[in-house]
Motif scaffolding. Structure first.
Motif, PDB file in Angstrom:
ATOM      1  N   GLN A 181       0.846  -1.306   0.073  1.00 40.71           N
ATOM      2  CA  GLN A 181      -0.117  -0.041   0.000  1.00 40.71           C
ATOM      3  C   GLN A 181       1.000   1.253   0.048  1.00 40.71           C
ATOM      4  N   ALA A 182       2.061   1.340   0.958  1.00 43.14           N
ATOM      5  CA  ALA A 182       2.788   2.226   0.774  1.00 43.14           C
ATOM      6  C   ALA A 182       3.628   2.612  -0.659  1.00 43.14           C
ATOM      7  N   ALA A 183       3.729   1.525  -1.298  1.00 41.40           N
ATOM      8  CA  ALA A 183       4.505   1.546  -2.520  1.00 41.40           C
ATOM      9  C   ALA A 183       3.404   2.005  -3.508  1.00 41.40           C
ATOM     10  N   LYS A 184       2.300   1.693  -3.562  1.00 38.22           N
ATOM     11  CA  LYS A 184       1.045   2.270  -4.468  1.00 38.22           C
ATOM     12  C   LYS A 184       1.045   3.937  -4.289  1.00 38.22           C
ATOM     13  N   THR A 185       0.951   4.046  -3.178  1.00 38.52           N
ATOM     14  CA  THR A 185       0.749   5.723  -2.774  1.00 38.52           C
ATOM     15  C   THR A 185       2.053   6.486  -3.261  1.00 38.52           C
ATOM     16  N   LEU A 186       3.121   5.772  -3.519  1.00 37.35           N
ATOM     17  CA  LEU A 186       4.364   6.523  -4.099  1.00 37.35           C
ATOM     18  C   LEU A 186       4.288   6.484  -5.490  1.00 37.35           C
ATOM     19  N   GLY A 187       3.323   5.663  -6.014  1.00 36.40           N
ATOM     20  CA  GLY A 187       3.411   5.549  -7.460  1.00 36.40           C
ATOM     21  C   GLY A 187       3.948   4.331  -8.307  1.00 36.40           C
ATOM     22  N   ALA A 188       4.352   3.282  -7.706  1.00 32.29           N
ATOM     23  CA  ALA A 188       5.016   2.152  -7.812  1.00 32.29           C
ATOM     24  C   ALA A 188       4.262   1.269  -8.747  1.00 32.29           C
ATOM     25  N   SER A 189       4.452   0.743  -9.773  1.00 25.98           N
ATOM     26  CA  SER A 189       3.647  -0.132 -10.849  1.00 25.98           C
ATOM     27  C   SER A 189       3.460  -1.494 -10.114  1.00 25.98           C
ATOM     28  N   PRO A 190       2.639  -2.265 -10.371  1.00 27.39           N
ATOM     29  CA  PRO A 190       2.311  -3.531  -9.920  1.00 27.39           C
ATOM     30  C   PRO A 190       3.755  -4.459 -10.100  1.00 27.39           C
ATOM     31  N   ARG A 191       4.249  -4.213 -11.315  1.00 28.42           N
ATOM     32  CA  ARG A 191       5.494  -5.227 -11.340  1.00 28.42           C
ATOM     33  C   ARG A 191       6.612  -4.770 -10.553  1.00 28.42           C
ATOM     34  N   ARG A 192       6.881  -3.438 -10.329  1.00 29.28           N
ATOM     35  CA  ARG A 192       7.838  -3.061  -9.410  1.00 29.28           C
ATOM     36  C   ARG A 192       7.465  -3.466  -8.106  1.00 29.28           C
ATOM     37  N   ILE A 193       6.447  -3.395  -7.755  1.00 29.02           N
ATOM     38  CA  ILE A 193       5.975  -3.762  -6.422  1.00 29.02           C
ATOM     39  C   ILE A 193       6.181  -5.316  -6.137  1.00 29.02           C
ATOM     40  N   PHE A 194       6.108  -6.034  -7.027  1.00 32.96           N
ATOM     41  CA  PHE A 194       6.264  -7.693  -6.978  1.00 32.96           C
ATOM     42  C   PHE A 194       7.707  -7.965  -6.968  1.00 32.96           C
ATOM     43  N   THR A 195       8.745  -7.102  -7.823  1.00 33.25           N
ATOM     44  CA  THR A 195       9.973  -7.496  -7.846  1.00 33.25           C
ATOM     45  C   THR A 195      10.592  -6.639  -6.632  1.00 33.25           C
ATOM     46  N   SER A 196      10.124  -5.568  -6.195  1.00 34.38           N
ATOM     47  CA  SER A 196      11.124  -5.025  -5.313  1.00 34.38           C
ATOM     48  C   SER A 196      10.602  -5.248  -3.749  1.00 34.38           C
ATOM     49  N   ILE A 197       9.198  -5.523  -3.692  1.00 37.46           N
ATOM     50  CA  ILE A 197       8.665  -5.766  -2.215  1.00 37.46           C
ATOM     51  C   ILE A 197       8.410  -7.122  -2.110  1.00 37.46           C
ATOM     52  N   GLU A 198       7.546  -7.357  -2.744  1.00 40.17           N
ATOM     53  CA  GLU A 198       6.665  -8.949  -2.545  1.00 40.17           C
ATOM     54  C   GLU A 198       7.758  -9.942  -2.269  1.00 40.17           C
ATOM     55  N   LEU A 199       8.620 -10.056  -3.871  1.00 37.05           N
ATOM     56  CA  LEU A 199       9.385 -11.160  -3.750  1.00 37.05           C
ATOM     57  C   LEU A 199      10.570 -11.125  -2.736  1.00 37.05           C
TER      58      LEU A 199
END
Length: 551
Positions: A181-199
């Protein structure tokens, strides 16, 4: 305390200590046999030196390449399906995530044989390509060679990727959504969220799954043998069965053991990292998102391809073989080997469960570092590759045969020959040591569900430990005992490497029977045996799916 009770407690402790010593005996035997060459010079056996001067380095590199390739392929097959099934809600998700575990039931050497028949030069795929494009010989086109290191890696990955899938699916489902949610607020794309946070957040689970795949790939013999890829397991088999050098087999086994220690150490380190992360993770698990139509199509397409390649096609092919060669697949010989296998597996399952019950009961009544150590040592065998364990068992049992026959000769009695290594005794010992970790895990989980205050109440009322065990523990442990018996039985039915090395002459288990036909390129005649192994193997997958609560 009455004398009889003291004697019973001491006897109970001695039995538990003896069980733990027997469990680590193969490892001690391997180390002693390997180290003995430094103190005892045997010029008649130069097998290890000959292998070291010629092929041992290439065998080691092949093992590392196959293991590395299997881990990479398994990650490619497991990560996205695990993410989709834990992150999105879509029609059929419950069935799809259950189906993705099915390939775990198929031994890799069976898939290897079937895909060799499909993709080899004489297979239907290359025949069709030559027919369509008018190619006349192999020089006219290029086609990947399935009988290679990457082919072996791919076959192992198809059979083993569910280890990574299950761990990642659970880890993704338990993740907190605060970071996303924090990454979305900062404008990150779903792919960026997956590779940089979720994984990165599920990295410990990913490493543990990769460790399991690496250990199983390192221990594999059937797949690499079918593809003529020589690895360290090949060197162990050749050292013992071809050259008859138990010391060389022990030294190479110790080399494999070193790789296992490195892998287990990495896995332990990641477990510590996982605990550290979990302590900080106080957020609620993320809610599943509704998938769009296009994403649903992609999910079903990719997962269906993996499921068909890993499970459906091999099973359909085996069914076709069975119906086509019905007489060969219903021969009395097959059912005789199946009956023998089930008898051995049932015996090993009973013994492993009984030993686990003794060790866990003692830890329950007398929790101490010594008793925890006994439990840990008794579970050591599961980390050993089947080939390494088999050599570790052969060394002391061979000496036991020699001593027994020498003793009988001195007593003017008839020699019994290979009483320990020439019967099913060695196989049962190997199965018990290899799969005691499963029994211990089941019993530990069962004991954790029994509140400690029940024991305290019973002992306070003057009941003995034996009565407490009989009237409280035993009824409540019945489900765990049943799980232990079932899981060990099934693993024994599937076990191939140790069975190949320890089986007596003219003795086949179901796994060795099927493998012999596969290695002779006549799996069609033993397809029903392969199907029987797969059907039996689906039981623990069903239990595993329920344990993981795949809702």
């Amino acid at each position: 305390m009455p004398v009889a009770k003291q004697f019973a407690n001491k006897a109970f402790t001695a039995i538990a200590l003896l069980v733990a010593c027997l469990m680590i005996a193969p490892v001690v035997a391997l180390l002693l046999e390997s180290l003995s060459s430094f103190f005892i010079t045997d010029t008649s056996d130069t097998t290890f030196q000959d292998l070291a001067d010629t092929v041992l380095l290439s065998y080691t590199l092949n093992s590392l390449v196959v293991v590395g390739g299997a881990v990479l392929f398994a990650c490619a097959l497991a990560i996205l399906p695990a993410w989709w099934c834990s992150h999105y809600e879509f029609p059929g998700r419950r069935y799809l995530q259950w189906a993705m575990v099915f390939p775990l039931a198929i031994p890799a050497y069976i898939s290897a044989y079937i895909y060799t028949e499909l993709l080899d030069y004489a297979g239907p795929v290359q025949i069709a390509l030559r027919s369509w494009f008018g190619w006349q010989s192999p020089a006219d086109y290029w086609f990947p060679d399935i009988r290679s290191r990457w082919g072996a890696s791919l076959m192992l990955a198809l059979a083993l990727y569910p280890y990574i899938y299950l761990l990642l699916r659970h880890a993704f489902a338990q993740r907190s959504e605060h970071f996303s949610q924090a990454a979305k607020t900062l404008g990150a794309s779903p792919r960026r969220i997956f590779t940089s946070i979720e994984l990165p957040l599920v990295r410990p689970a990913l490493v543990i799954g990769c460790t399991l795949v690496a250990m199983e790939s390192l221990a594999d013999y059937g797949t690499v043998h079918l593809f003529a890829v020589s690895t360290l397991t090949t060197a162990i088999y050749d050292s013992w069965l071809v050259y008859g050098s138990i010391s060389t087999a022990a030294k190479i086994s110790c080399l494999m053991l070193l790789f296992v220690v490195v892998l287990v150490s990495a896995e332990k380190y990641q477990r510590k990292q996982q605990k550290h992360f979990d302590n900080r993770n106080s957020g609620k698990p993320a809610q599943k998102q509704t998938a769009t139509v296009s994403r649903i199509c992609i999910i079903w397409l990719v997962c269906s391809v993996i499921f068909i390649a890993g499970f459906a096609y091999p099973v359909i092919t085996l069914l076709h073989y069975t119906l086509t060669y019905l007489n060969e697949n219903t021969s009395p010989e097959l059912w005789q080997h199946a009956q023998t296998t089930f008898s051995l597996a049932a015996t090993a399952a009973f013994i492993a469960t009984l030993l686990a019950l003794i060790l866990n009961a003692q830890q329950r009544f007398v929790p101490s570092l010594m008793n925890r150590s006994k439990l840990a040592f008794s579970s050591l065998g599961y980390a050993l590759p089947g080939t390494v364990l088999a050599i570790g068992i052969l060394i002391p049992l061979t000496q036991a045969d020699i001593l027994l026959n020498k003793l009988l000769t001195e007593l003017d009695m008839t020699r019994v020959g290979l009483f320990f290594t020439g019967t099913g005794f060695a196989l049962v010992v190997a199965f018990v040591i290899r799969f005691s970790a499963i029994s211990n895990g089941s019993l530990q989980a069962g004991y954790q569900k029994i509140p400690d205050n029940l024991d305290d109440a019973s002992l306070t009322l003057g009941e003995s430990q034996a009565t407490t065990f009989r009237r409280i523990h035993w009824p409540l442990l019945k489900p765990a005992l049943a799980s232990s018996l079932l899981l060990v039985f099934i693993e024994c039915v599937k076990e191939l490497p140790a069975s190949l090395l320890l089986r007596p002459f003219d003795f086949e288990t179901l796994a060795t029977y099927v493998f012999q036909f596969a290695s002779d390129e006549h799996l069609e005649h033993a397809a029903s045996g392969a199907l029987l192994i797969i059907v039996v193997s689906l039981f623990p997958i069903s239990i595993l799916s329920r344990t993981q609560k795949m809702d």
